[in-house]
Design an enzyme around this catalytic site. Sequence first.
Site, PDB file in Angstrom:
ATOM      1  NE  ARG A  71      12.706 -44.589  11.192  1.00  0.00           N
ATOM      2  CZ  ARG A  71      12.556 -44.127  12.435  1.00  0.00           C
ATOM      3  NH1 ARG A  71      11.714 -44.733  13.287  1.00  0.00           N
ATOM      4  NH2 ARG A  71      13.237 -43.075  12.845  1.00  0.00           N
ATOM      5  CG  HIS A 126       6.355 -39.854  11.892  1.00  0.00           C
ATOM      6  ND1 HIS A 126       5.938 -40.987  12.536  1.00  0.00           N
ATOM      7  CD2 HIS A 126       7.367 -39.333  12.649  1.00  0.00           C
ATOM      8  CE1 HIS A 126       6.657 -41.156  13.642  1.00  0.00           C
ATOM      9  NE2 HIS A 126       7.533 -40.174  13.732  1.00  0.00           N
ATOM     10  CG  HIS A 128       5.658 -37.575  17.529  1.00  0.00           C
ATOM     11  ND1 HIS A 128       6.784 -37.076  18.147  1.00  0.00           N
ATOM     12  CD2 HIS A 128       6.083 -38.643  16.810  1.00  0.00           C
ATOM     13  CE1 HIS A 128       7.835 -37.797  17.797  1.00  0.00           C
ATOM     14  NE2 HIS A 128       7.438 -38.762  16.990  1.00  0.00           N
ATOM     15  CB  SER A 129       2.810 -34.790  23.251  1.00  0.00           C
ATOM     16  OG  SER A 129       1.750 -34.044  22.713  1.00  0.00           O
ATOM     17  CE1 TYR A 130      10.811 -35.238  20.624  1.00  0.00           C
ATOM     18  CE2 TYR A 130       8.697 -34.717  19.601  1.00  0.00           C
ATOM     19  CZ  TYR A 130      10.008 -35.165  19.501  1.00  0.00           C
ATOM     20  OH  TYR A 130      10.512 -35.523  18.276  1.00  0.00           O
ATOM     21  CG  ASP A 134      13.001 -44.127  17.991  1.00  0.00           C
ATOM     22  OD1 ASP A 134      11.776 -44.078  18.205  1.00  0.00           O
ATOM     23  OD2 ASP A 134      13.538 -43.617  16.989  1.00  0.00           O
ATOM     24  CD  GLU A 190       6.196 -41.612  18.907  1.00  0.00           C
ATOM     25  OE1 GLU A 190       5.893 -41.933  17.740  1.00  0.00           O
ATOM     26  OE2 GLU A 190       7.377 -41.431  19.277  1.00  0.00           O
TER      27      GLU A 190
END
Length: 351
Positions: A80, A105, A179-181, A252, A314
């Site tokens: 952000r 992003h 931004h892989s989960y 987060d 990340e």
Amino acid sequence: MNITTKEFGIVDEEKVYLYTLENNRGMKLSCTNFGCVVTEILAPDRNGIFENVVLGFNNVDQYIQHKTYFGAVVGRVAGRIKDAEFELDGKQYILPKTEGNNHIHGGVKGLHERVWLAEPIEQKNAVGMKFTYFSKNGEEGYPGNVELTVTYLLTNDNQWIFTCHATTDQKTILNVTNHSYFNLTGQVKDDILNHELTLKCDRFLELDKELLPTGNIINVENTVFDFRQGRKIIDGVHSNHPQNILVGNGYDHPFIFTENHNREIFLKESVSGRTLTVETNQPCVVLYSSNQLQGDFTIQEGVQARKYLGLCLETQGLPDAIHHPHFPSIVLDKGETYELKTVYSFGVEQA
């Protein structure tokens, strides 16, 4: 080693392709020239069974429809930016407001939704893809023409090597991440709450109610943010720490590394035995336990979207650094080269 290609859809009248990299040990990584999205990683468990360990979709339309950022390269600036504006050398730049009053992003159509040029890479012990994109001056409000090159390599050591290089023709800001989960259970058989994470980080950034850094840097000692000896993600979900509650019960948060290139992130899942070691040249990692992941859609395994299905690691510069002079700078000047390198090593632990 092998690279296969197939069509994955069409975006803005441009064809999107899916490239599957395979090493000599049977591990596969699939990625697309749409946002450099990693759609699938097939990694072995302790019994040698290959299963997908990242969240993704089956076609490009789903990536556009559902703003999850699954597997994408995110930027120009990840995270952000407060009030969707910043100042460089006395000039004010206004960005699109894409989350409340803030910018997130990279904007409405950041790097994650651009079609990149792609070419294969073949090396002695690795195969990969090279993606290039020219981000024009003023794109999403950012200054400077920026030339970006992203490479993904899959090695015979079961490593995914992610690099990003960029140059600009005028001063700008840049902070890229992937931004892989991750979900090491394989095929999303379970959530990530019992994944155990170790981080070489003794500090993290405090967030405000808009999930922006306040500027305060907090010591992890005696909190559920202390991952130095290993901790399960569920600890943060059940925590009554105000920072865990603030982000939707979980994590987060940006964690600041005490060292780099030395197993600074280690993730393991005891049932499958899968492990993931991450090493990077970046100063921090944003740990996101998918607290906000929800919606009336399913991912590629047919699993309904819900909280805690994936864990994002990340690696990047500190979020909103342009508004915090005591954070490491994310300013890129003409004549400089932005260089990111993160290595993901997949392994197993025996029972």
